[in-house]
Design a protein around this motif. Sequence first.
Motif, PDB file in Angstrom:
ATOM      1  N   THR A  34       0.862  -1.188   0.000  1.00  0.00           N
ATOM      2  CA  THR A  34       0.000   0.000   0.000  1.00  0.00           C
ATOM      3  C   THR A  34       0.894   1.231   0.000  1.00  0.00           C
ATOM      4  O   THR A  34       1.989   1.226   0.576  1.00  0.00           O
ATOM      5  CB  THR A  34      -0.917   0.079   1.239  1.00  0.00           C
ATOM      6  OG1 THR A  34      -0.116   0.060   2.418  1.00  0.00           O
ATOM      7  CG2 THR A  34      -1.907  -1.072   1.279  1.00  0.00           C
ATOM      8  N   LEU A  36       0.484   5.412   0.710  1.00  0.00           N
ATOM      9  CA  LEU A  36      -0.446   6.447   1.173  1.00  0.00           C
ATOM     10  C   LEU A  36       0.303   7.772   1.334  1.00  0.00           C
ATOM     11  O   LEU A  36       1.218   7.868   2.135  1.00  0.00           O
ATOM     12  CB  LEU A  36      -1.045   6.027   2.523  1.00  0.00           C
ATOM     13  CG  LEU A  36      -1.926   7.051   3.236  1.00  0.00           C
ATOM     14  CD1 LEU A  36      -3.223   7.304   2.482  1.00  0.00           C
ATOM     15  CD2 LEU A  36      -2.241   6.587   4.658  1.00  0.00           C
ATOM     16  N   GLU A  58      -2.062 -10.095   3.615  1.00  0.00           N
ATOM     17  CA  GLU A  58      -3.021  -8.990   3.535  1.00  0.00           C
ATOM     18  C   GLU A  58      -2.601  -7.852   4.480  1.00  0.00           C
ATOM     19  O   GLU A  58      -2.172  -8.116   5.599  1.00  0.00           O
ATOM     20  CB  GLU A  58      -4.388  -9.529   3.954  1.00  0.00           C
ATOM     21  CG  GLU A  58      -5.540  -8.657   3.572  1.00  0.00           C
ATOM     22  CD  GLU A  58      -6.876  -9.304   3.968  1.00  0.00           C
ATOM     23  OE1 GLU A  58      -7.835  -8.562   4.153  1.00  0.00           O
ATOM     24  OE2 GLU A  58      -6.939 -10.539   4.093  1.00  0.00           O
ATOM     25  N   ILE A  59      -2.731  -6.608   4.029  1.00  0.00           N
ATOM     26  CA  ILE A  59      -2.281  -5.467   4.830  1.00  0.00           C
ATOM     27  C   ILE A  59      -3.447  -4.844   5.581  1.00  0.00           C
ATOM     28  O   ILE A  59      -4.497  -4.584   4.999  1.00  0.00           O
ATOM     29  CB  ILE A  59      -1.596  -4.415   3.927  1.00  0.00           C
ATOM     30  CG1 ILE A  59      -0.315  -5.009   3.328  1.00  0.00           C
ATOM     31  CG2 ILE A  59      -1.274  -3.140   4.708  1.00  0.00           C
ATOM     32  CD1 ILE A  59       0.291  -4.174   2.218  1.00  0.00           C
ATOM     33  N   GLY A  60      -3.265  -4.590   6.874  1.00  0.00           N
ATOM     34  CA  GLY A  60      -4.291  -3.923   7.673  1.00  0.00           C
ATOM     35  C   GLY A  60      -4.211  -2.424   7.457  1.00  0.00           C
ATOM     36  O   GLY A  60      -4.687  -1.894   6.454  1.00  0.00           O
ATOM     37  N   SER A  61      -3.552  -1.725   8.371  1.00  0.00           N
ATOM     38  CA  SER A  61      -3.485  -0.274   8.257  1.00  0.00           C
ATOM     39  C   SER A  61      -2.470   0.163   7.215  1.00  0.00           C
ATOM     40  O   SER A  61      -1.319  -0.253   7.245  1.00  0.00           O
ATOM     41  CB  SER A  61      -3.107   0.341   9.604  1.00  0.00           C
ATOM     42  OG  SER A  61      -3.022   1.737   9.458  1.00  0.00           O
ATOM     43  N   PRO A  62      -2.866   1.035   6.277  1.00  0.00           N
ATOM     44  CA  PRO A  62      -1.906   1.575   5.323  1.00  0.00           C
ATOM     45  C   PRO A  62      -1.119   2.762   5.888  1.00  0.00           C
ATOM     46  O   PRO A  62      -0.204   3.263   5.252  1.00  0.00           O
ATOM     47  CB  PRO A  62      -2.788   2.028   4.164  1.00  0.00           C
ATOM     48  CG  PRO A  62      -4.099   2.358   4.788  1.00  0.00           C
ATOM     49  CD  PRO A  62      -4.244   1.473   5.994  1.00  0.00           C
ATOM     50  N   LEU A  63      -1.508   3.200   7.100  1.00  0.00           N
ATOM     51  CA  LEU A  63      -0.822   4.345   7.702  1.00  0.00           C
ATOM     52  C   LEU A  63       0.288   3.835   8.615  1.00  0.00           C
ATOM     53  O   LEU A  63       0.045   3.042   9.514  1.00  0.00           O
ATOM     54  CB  LEU A  63      -1.809   5.187   8.514  1.00  0.00           C
ATOM     55  CG  LEU A  63      -1.217   6.430   9.186  1.00  0.00           C
ATOM     56  CD1 LEU A  63      -0.830   7.481   8.155  1.00  0.00           C
ATOM     57  CD2 LEU A  63      -2.197   7.025  10.195  1.00  0.00           C
ATOM     58  N   GLN A  65       2.868   4.354  11.552  1.00  0.00           N
ATOM     59  CA  GLN A  65       3.098   5.231  12.703  1.00  0.00           C
ATOM     60  C   GLN A  65       4.445   4.948  13.367  1.00  0.00           C
ATOM     61  O   GLN A  65       5.016   5.793  14.024  1.00  0.00           O
ATOM     62  CB  GLN A  65       1.930   5.089  13.690  1.00  0.00           C
ATOM     63  CG  GLN A  65       0.685   5.789  13.141  1.00  0.00           C
ATOM     64  CD  GLN A  65      -0.625   5.343  13.771  1.00  0.00           C
ATOM     65  OE1 GLN A  65      -0.802   4.194  14.123  1.00  0.00           O
ATOM     66  NE2 GLN A  65      -1.565   6.264  13.920  1.00  0.00           N
TER      67      GLN A  65
END
Lengths: 182, 350
Positions: A34, A36, A58-63, A65
């Motif tokens: 991903t 972003l 599979e990717i959860g959060s694309p952000l 931190q």
Amino acid sequence: MFEEIIVAGAGGQGVLVLGEVLAIAAVKAGNKATWLPAYGPEMRGGTANCSVVLSSKEIGSPLVQEPSLLVCFNQPSITKFGPATAKGGKIFANADTIEEYPQMKEGVEIIKIKVNSLAAALGDERALNMVMLGAVLKKSAFVTLESCALALRDIWGAKAEELLPTSLKAMRSGQEAVAGQA
Amino acid sequence: MGDFKFIKGNEAAAEAAIRAGCEGFFFYPVTPSSEIGEYMANHLHRTGGVFAQAESEIAAVNMMFGGAATGARVMTGTSGVGYSLMSECISYMAGAEVPAVIVDVMRAGPGLGSLEPTQGDYNQVTKASGHGGHIIPVYAPSNAQEIVNFVHESFGTAERFRTPVVVLYDGYTGQVMESVEFPEGRQEKKPNTWSLDDAPGRKGRVVRSGYAGGIGQHSFELYAKYDDMKEKLQRFEEYQTEDAEIILVGFGIVGRICKSVVDKARDEGLKVGLIRPIMISPFPAKAFAKYKGTKVKFLTIEMSYGQMCHDVALAVGENDNTHFFRDKCGSLPAMSEILNRLRQLKGENS
């Protein structure tokens, strides 16, 4: 594979493209990715950064931190994201512009590389992001120079023939520059 | 082999619409939905479709209504601020029973708000798309692939139920680039008996939402349609729910984040599952019915003050087992904070 990456710098340094190349190259190698861009009311002339997640699942959060890998082109970037970098993570820092290093977490490795100078020496200062990309490739095993070249062909389309030779030269220069660093 | 692209969510929405057979796209630009219009302006001509940039959201949605009344496959894109302006016409379209697809890319805050992502349009889109009490189907994709699948499918759903359909996602989901595969072929389009054409050899038709002579029969027909939608359109994903003591509930991008949280929670021995509503209108109450009267706890995560959590409470039966968690507006919920909340809930269990 699971890598959480932040690429940060000033607008115009090719920060977003560098992130996109990593993401597409990972997809070409059969992984998920991903990309972003930093998103908010800041655009022209300001700071730019993007979150890139590369994963075999599979990717959860694309952000991102707490990056496992941070790429910084200027001082504000490392001041902001350096301390957030995960324990044992890697930071690629542009030694042409970064002078002060904030307190980092345990085991963070800093790889310094003068990307402005190296790109200028190749005759095209705009290629600084590709020099940086070369350094990242040398120090991390998750994408290859070949898949990055394929990614650049996707991004540039018809302009790739003209732009690729300089980019490949810049990537190799970046690879060589960090080869000696532990 | 399908056709793969590494593409932004908003561009994926536009490309999927073109491939589904969209014939008219009417748009007024608003962040964070503008890439949909930009992409349509550049590409809709490929299939002979009509792109119009209107002078306002109100104009755009009324152009769409006009196109829909002729039986053309039509779409618009906007954000919550534009959706508010479109609401009157959406109500008219629901009343006149014309199919259309509306993509709402949510941005933060009431009023002009700001550009950051949020899920604050949940109530507006699922419950208040204008006056009069209509119900319209709402898809809530969690990633670029689902945007493709649901935009494509929504044209079929709109025509099958003769209704406007919304595809709702937040600004981040619209901005993230991911690889997607496009389905082959268009949504099948069946001939209809209601749309306006030049009435070759038969009586003319009327498309209207006004029933000044009495609305009773029309209302009953609409209610029957809403019953049918409730029966057929409840869609959700269940993940690791079989033995779960706590079930996370999240839609859209929060749903995909929660899936990762479930994996992390399982790694530390917490029996956590996920229910992710895929359609948020009609709300998938079926997914929750079996937990009524059990001890399973529900933790709804939303990027808003809390809107869907009330639908969850209604579906489970509001009791001490339904909980809600929100993060600060304008950012994604941090997995670490959801995990903390789960540990806390687990502690209250024992």
